[in-house]
Design a protein around this motif. Sequence first.
Motif, PDB file in Angstrom:
ATOM      1  N   UNK A  39      52.897  52.335  61.071  1.00 36.07           N
ATOM      2  CA  UNK A  39      53.867  51.579  61.793  1.00 36.07           C
ATOM      3  C   UNK A  39      54.653  50.310  60.754  1.00 36.07           C
ATOM      4  N   UNK A  40      53.770  49.899  60.027  1.00 39.56           N
ATOM      5  CA  UNK A  40      54.268  48.924  59.044  1.00 39.56           C
ATOM      6  C   UNK A  40      55.231  49.631  58.073  1.00 39.56           C
ATOM      7  N   UNK A  41      54.919  50.803  57.591  1.00 36.76           N
ATOM      8  CA  UNK A  41      55.546  51.534  56.683  1.00 36.76           C
ATOM      9  C   UNK A  41      57.011  51.830  57.028  1.00 36.76           C
ATOM     10  N   UNK A  42      56.980  52.422  58.551  1.00 30.05           N
ATOM     11  CA  UNK A  42      58.176  52.944  59.211  1.00 30.05           C
ATOM     12  C   UNK A  42      59.034  51.712  59.435  1.00 30.05           C
ATOM     13  N   UNK A  43      58.540  50.452  59.640  1.00 29.45           N
ATOM     14  CA  UNK A  43      59.260  49.264  59.783  1.00 29.45           C
ATOM     15  C   UNK A  43      60.019  48.842  58.235  1.00 29.45           C
ATOM     16  N   UNK A  44      59.331  48.909  57.362  1.00 31.54           N
ATOM     17  CA  UNK A  44      59.936  48.770  56.133  1.00 31.54           C
ATOM     18  C   UNK A  44      61.225  49.654  55.837  1.00 31.54           C
ATOM     19  N   UNK A  63      64.943  56.232  59.248  1.00 30.58           N
ATOM     20  CA  UNK A  63      63.744  56.752  58.440  1.00 30.58           C
ATOM     21  C   UNK A  63      63.292  58.152  59.110  1.00 30.58           C
ATOM     22  N   UNK A  64      62.794  58.792  58.247  1.00 25.85           N
ATOM     23  CA  UNK A  64      62.381  60.211  58.553  1.00 25.85           C
ATOM     24  C   UNK A  64      60.843  60.200  57.938  1.00 25.85           C
ATOM     25  N   UNK A  65      60.048  60.769  58.709  1.00 28.93           N
ATOM     26  CA  UNK A  65      58.558  60.932  58.353  1.00 28.93           C
ATOM     27  C   UNK A  65      58.561  61.799  56.854  1.00 28.93           C
ATOM     28  N   UNK A  66      57.620  61.388  56.178  1.00 34.31           N
ATOM     29  CA  UNK A  66      57.285  62.108  54.892  1.00 34.31           C
ATOM     30  C   UNK A  66      58.250  61.271  53.830  1.00 34.31           C
ATOM     31  N   UNK A  67      58.322  61.982  52.601  1.00 34.24           N
ATOM     32  CA  UNK A  67      59.332  61.465  51.648  1.00 34.24           C
ATOM     33  C   UNK A  67      59.356  62.779  50.751  1.00 34.24           C
ATOM     34  N   UNK A  68      59.650  62.334  49.294  1.00 35.31           N
ATOM     35  CA  UNK A  68      59.921  63.621  48.481  1.00 35.31           C
ATOM     36  C   UNK A  68      58.458  63.926  47.954  1.00 35.31           C
ATOM     37  N   UNK A  69      58.401  65.103  47.602  1.00 33.72           N
ATOM     38  CA  UNK A  69      57.273  65.852  46.938  1.00 33.72           C
ATOM     39  C   UNK A  69      56.881  64.997  45.695  1.00 33.72           C
ATOM     40  N   UNK A  70      55.450  64.891  45.599  1.00 37.16           N
ATOM     41  CA  UNK A  70      54.972  64.280  44.168  1.00 37.16           C
ATOM     42  C   UNK A  70      54.721  65.344  43.209  1.00 37.16           C
ATOM     43  N   UNK A  71      55.191  65.407  42.048  1.00 29.55           N
ATOM     44  CA  UNK A  71      55.022  66.263  41.042  1.00 29.55           C
ATOM     45  C   UNK A  71      54.033  65.909  40.140  1.00 29.55           C
ATOM     46  N   UNK A  72      52.958  66.893  40.127  1.00 32.15           N
ATOM     47  CA  UNK A  72      51.931  67.070  39.228  1.00 32.15           C
ATOM     48  C   UNK A  72      52.061  67.788  38.002  1.00 32.15           C
ATOM     49  N   UNK A  73      52.149  67.017  36.821  1.00 31.30           N
ATOM     50  CA  UNK A  73      52.358  67.947  35.735  1.00 31.30           C
ATOM     51  C   UNK A  73      50.914  68.280  35.012  1.00 31.30           C
ATOM     52  N   UNK A  74      51.160  69.493  34.281  1.00 30.56           N
ATOM     53  CA  UNK A  74      49.916  70.056  33.802  1.00 30.56           C
ATOM     54  C   UNK A  74      50.348  70.777  32.647  1.00 30.56           C
ATOM     55  N   UNK A  75      49.622  70.881  31.501  1.00 29.04           N
ATOM     56  CA  UNK A  75      49.712  71.610  30.470  1.00 29.04           C
ATOM     57  C   UNK A  75      49.301  73.007  30.435  1.00 29.04           C
ATOM     58  N   UNK A  76      50.122  73.860  30.015  1.00 34.21           N
ATOM     59  CA  UNK A  76      49.662  75.504  30.010  1.00 34.21           C
ATOM     60  C   UNK A  76      48.990  75.644  28.812  1.00 34.21           C
TER      61      UNK A  76
END
Length: 195
Positions: A39-44, A63-76
């Motif tokens: 609720x606090x995050x929605x208010x912000x 405001x919308x639920x959620x946000x951008x995807x987080x990108x987890x980088x890794x080495x091949x």
Amino acid sequence: DYECPFCIGLEHPSVNCYKRRMGLTIHWTLSTRRKHSDVVVKELAARTKAFAQKIGCERVLGPKRGGPDEIKLRKLPNGDTTGDFIPARSGWSVMVLPGAGSEPAEFGLCRYPGSPHWKLTGACKTQYAAQHGWEHFLMCHRRVISLLDLWRDFGVDVKVTDEGEFWESRSAECLRERLRRIQWLAVSGAGCGVL
């Protein structure tokens, strides 16, 4: 799709053509270890929307639920880097278009799998707002910075990398000089692998 004039007609145009990736951008991470409720995050996020409208952003969604995807980088194994897109499991965000020519920017806080803390990482390329003149570009860039200031005022940790150096300096002259340099590089075709 943009085609670099220096790469036209080449059998193997540079995959990393600087001009395709380039543009004066503000990058940020908003985060907090506070135990905010949803609720606090929605208010912000709602307060962010109201502020974005007040300072003249061209468009504000949410405001919308959620946000951008987080990108987890890794080495091949071959040394290349790849990434996985991790969707937010909860949170709220607002999408803002600072002005014509600028990319949209997203502000808010989300929780991602594997992390108990709230965060959101975003970026906004403002460079192409300069196609509408210096004053317009400056307004767009300042709007993004003002929204980041708002989140700092909310008590959220705000980490910023501003390629225009405006976040650090608050100097329009410094920002103008950085914009000139980046535009010169774009026009010169620097880094496209041909020169």
